[in-house]
Design a protein around this motif. Structure first.
Motif, short mmCIF file in Angstrom:
data_model
loop_
_atom_site.label_atom_id
_atom_site.label_comp_id
_atom_site.label_asym_id
_atom_site.label_seq_id
_atom_site.Cartn_x
_atom_site.Cartn_y
_atom_site.Cartn_z
N ILE A 194 44.15 38.82 100.17
CA ILE A 194 44.21 38.40 98.77
C ILE A 194 45.20 37.25 98.63
O ILE A 194 46.26 37.26 99.25
CB ILE A 194 44.65 39.59 97.89
CG1 ILE A 194 43.60 40.70 97.95
CG2 ILE A 194 44.89 39.16 96.45
CD1 ILE A 194 43.99 41.95 97.21
N LYS B 295 39.43 33.51 94.56
CA LYS B 295 40.48 33.30 95.57
C LYS B 295 41.14 31.94 95.42
O LYS B 295 42.25 31.73 95.91
CB LYS B 295 39.89 33.45 96.96
CG LYS B 295 39.57 34.90 97.32
CD LYS B 295 39.57 35.13 98.80
CE LYS B 295 39.47 36.62 99.10
NZ LYS B 295 39.57 36.92 100.53
N PRO C 94 42.71 36.52 91.77
CA PRO C 94 41.70 37.57 91.80
C PRO C 94 41.27 38.06 90.43
O PRO C 94 40.12 38.49 90.25
CB PRO C 94 42.40 38.69 92.59
CG PRO C 94 43.40 37.99 93.44
CD PRO C 94 43.87 36.84 92.60
#
Length: 506
Positions: free
Chosen positions: A152, A354, A358
């Motif tokens: 992430i 991304k 998110p």
């Protein structure tokens, strides 16, 4: 209203009525003009006038019961005394007396120019509600200090201020009310055109805006693709190990999954040929060729060409998930399989989440006009359209160059983190794992040199404050021997501390 109020000042009784009217006016003005005074709910308090307890004590006890029952949480705001008095049809002094009791007992706190709030430091009343329940060690929720996610991005460097400014500007435009209605289910045309230009210039594709479909994240793109292409009984080949949320999307359409192994050069083409010869109803293959999930390997050029040749020969669709194409640290990223001139049937899936953050749910898929039409028909069933306002805001960021500048900054930040993470792994895990420094993406793939129960390891690490992905997160049957460690969302101290702890138990 004001002339009437002056006439009411004849006797003390009229004076009380006047004050009530003024109170109502003040409350309405406060609610209309002061965001801090807004409360999204009404307190449900029942007053028993025949009860021997004073009314202000009944109000106080009702609020305490709401706190103990979980209806009111620490930090929740209470209505102002005027507003509460109006709601409960009580004298304001009665309400003030009740609030004073709660403040004195520590149930409430008062904040200057903000209002009255439920106190932060309150006991845990869950045990009172379930006195006989025994909480097992497994049920206790452990909040890890360090989370190695699947890759992430770092939201701390996201262009939040630029996005907020773009959003405000959109609402200040002339004709803004026109954007508040329904738009095309495939997404805003200008935004689709911007995505098409990005894919054409940056990834050598040849797309028009009507071959682009905007979704709420890549998972929605996966789901719509599955239901547009597949019917119950169709077979979909998936990489093993691979990305399980995509598998679940295919299974929801009634498809049968056929696992395909992955090595250091990507998916196994010889094994793919064997599968195609033995399974006659293969409709699609799902692949992550740029940075294979979870192993991070890149599908070689030779195998890409072979995959396209087999797709054309057998008529199956290549579903390409290019989930982090933007973050590549070499000379240039490998071009998508879908960019080849020879590819016949493809669906290319990407995301803006991304790139920005998110929480920004914007994904897209690119395919033939017929597939886009089928996807649009499906989308109407579950979601009439996407977030048009957010699409306009992100489009403004693209047009003003904010996205391009953010990508340059983010890529440099992640490259430095990647190099640091490689150094830390070499320092603490050199004798315990095999790994290759990835040329792109936001995660490392580590394989233990000896046999390790990764599931048990993850449980031990969690107790030490470190969370890793369970091997069941990306394995088809038996747990895969590997650790996918996302590094982008952590700072250097967290990365080093996390690897030190892993080294103790690996």
């Amino acid at each position: 209203m004001y002339l009437l109020s002056v006439q009411l000042l004849v006797n003390p009784y009229d004076l009380l009525i006047f004050h009530d009217i003024v109170d109502i006016i003040v409350v309405e003005l406060l609610i209309a003009t002061s965001p801090d005074m807004l409360r999204p709910w009404d307190l449900q308090i029942t007053i028993n006038v025949n009860c021997e307890r004073p009314i202000y004590i009944q109000v106080a006890d009702s609020i305490i019961e709401a706190i103990k029952g979980g209806k009111l949480q620490s930090g929740d705001p209470l209505p102002g005394s005027r507003q509460m008095a109006l709601q409960l049809k009580l004298n304001r002094n009665t309400v003030i007396d009740a609030l004073d009791v709660l403040l004195a007992e520590g149930w409430l706190v008062s904040k200057v120019r903000k209002g009255t709030f439920i106190a932060d430091n309150l006991p845990d009343f869950s045990a009172v509600k379930h006195p006989n329940s025994v909480v097992s060690e497994q049920v206790v929720s452990i909040k890890p200090e360090i989370i190695f996610d699947d890759g992430i991005p770092d939201t701390r460097i996201a262009p939040i201020n630029e996005l907020a400014a773009a959003y405000r500007q959109i609402f200040s435009r002339k004709g803004r009310w026109q954007m508040m209605g329904y738009t095309e289910e495939a997404g805003d045309w200008d935004f689709r055109n911007a995505i098409a230009q990005m894919l054409n210039y940056k990834r050598s594709m040849r797309l028009s805006p009507d071959e682009i479909f905007i979704t709420r994240g890549s998972q929605m793109a996966m789901y719509l693709t599955a239901h547009a292409l597949l019917k119950p009984g169709d077979k979909v080949i998936v990489e093993n190990p691979g990305y399980k949320p995509a598998w679940q999307a295919f299974q929801s359409a009634g498809a049968e999954l056929v696992p395909l192994s992955v090595d250091e050069n990507g998916l196994n083409i010889d094994e793919l040929r064997t599968i195609l010869q033995t399974h006659k109803s293969v409709k699609a293959i799902y692949t992550t060729p740029h940075h294979q999930f979870p192993t991070t390997v890149t599908l070689s050029l030779q195998r890409r060409l072979q995959l396209i040749s087999l797709s054309n020969a057998y008529g199956f669709t290549i579903i390409e998930d290019d989930y982090d194409n933007e973050f590549h640290f070499g000379q240039r990223p490998i071009l998508p399989v879908s960019s080849s001139e020879n590819v016949g049937n493809f669906v290319y899936i990407g995301t803006m989440s991304k790139i920005v953050a998110p929480a920004l749910r914007i994904g897209y898929l690119a395919s033939s006009k017929q597939v886009i039409t089928n996807v649009a028909s499906l989308r109407k069933i579950i979601d009439a359209q996407g977030d048009n306002m957010m699409e306009q805001a992100v489009l403004q960021l693209i047009n003003e160059g904010h996205i391009k500048r953010h990508l340059r900054k983010a890529t440099l930040t992640y490259k430095n983190k990647r190099d640091f993470f490689e150094k830390v792994i070499n320092e603490h895990l050199r004798d315990k794992v095999h790994f290759h420094k990835p040329e792109g993406g936001l995660a490392f793939w580590l394989t233990p040199k000896g046999q390790v129960d990764i599931t048990k390891l993850s449980e031990v690490l969690l107790k030490k404050g470190v969370q890793i992905l369970s091997p069941e997160s990306f394995s088809f049957s038996s747990p895969v021997q590997g650790l996918r460690l996302g590094y982008a969302s952590l700072d250097e101290d967290q990365l080093e501390k996390g690897i030190r702890i892993i080294a103790q138990f690996l």
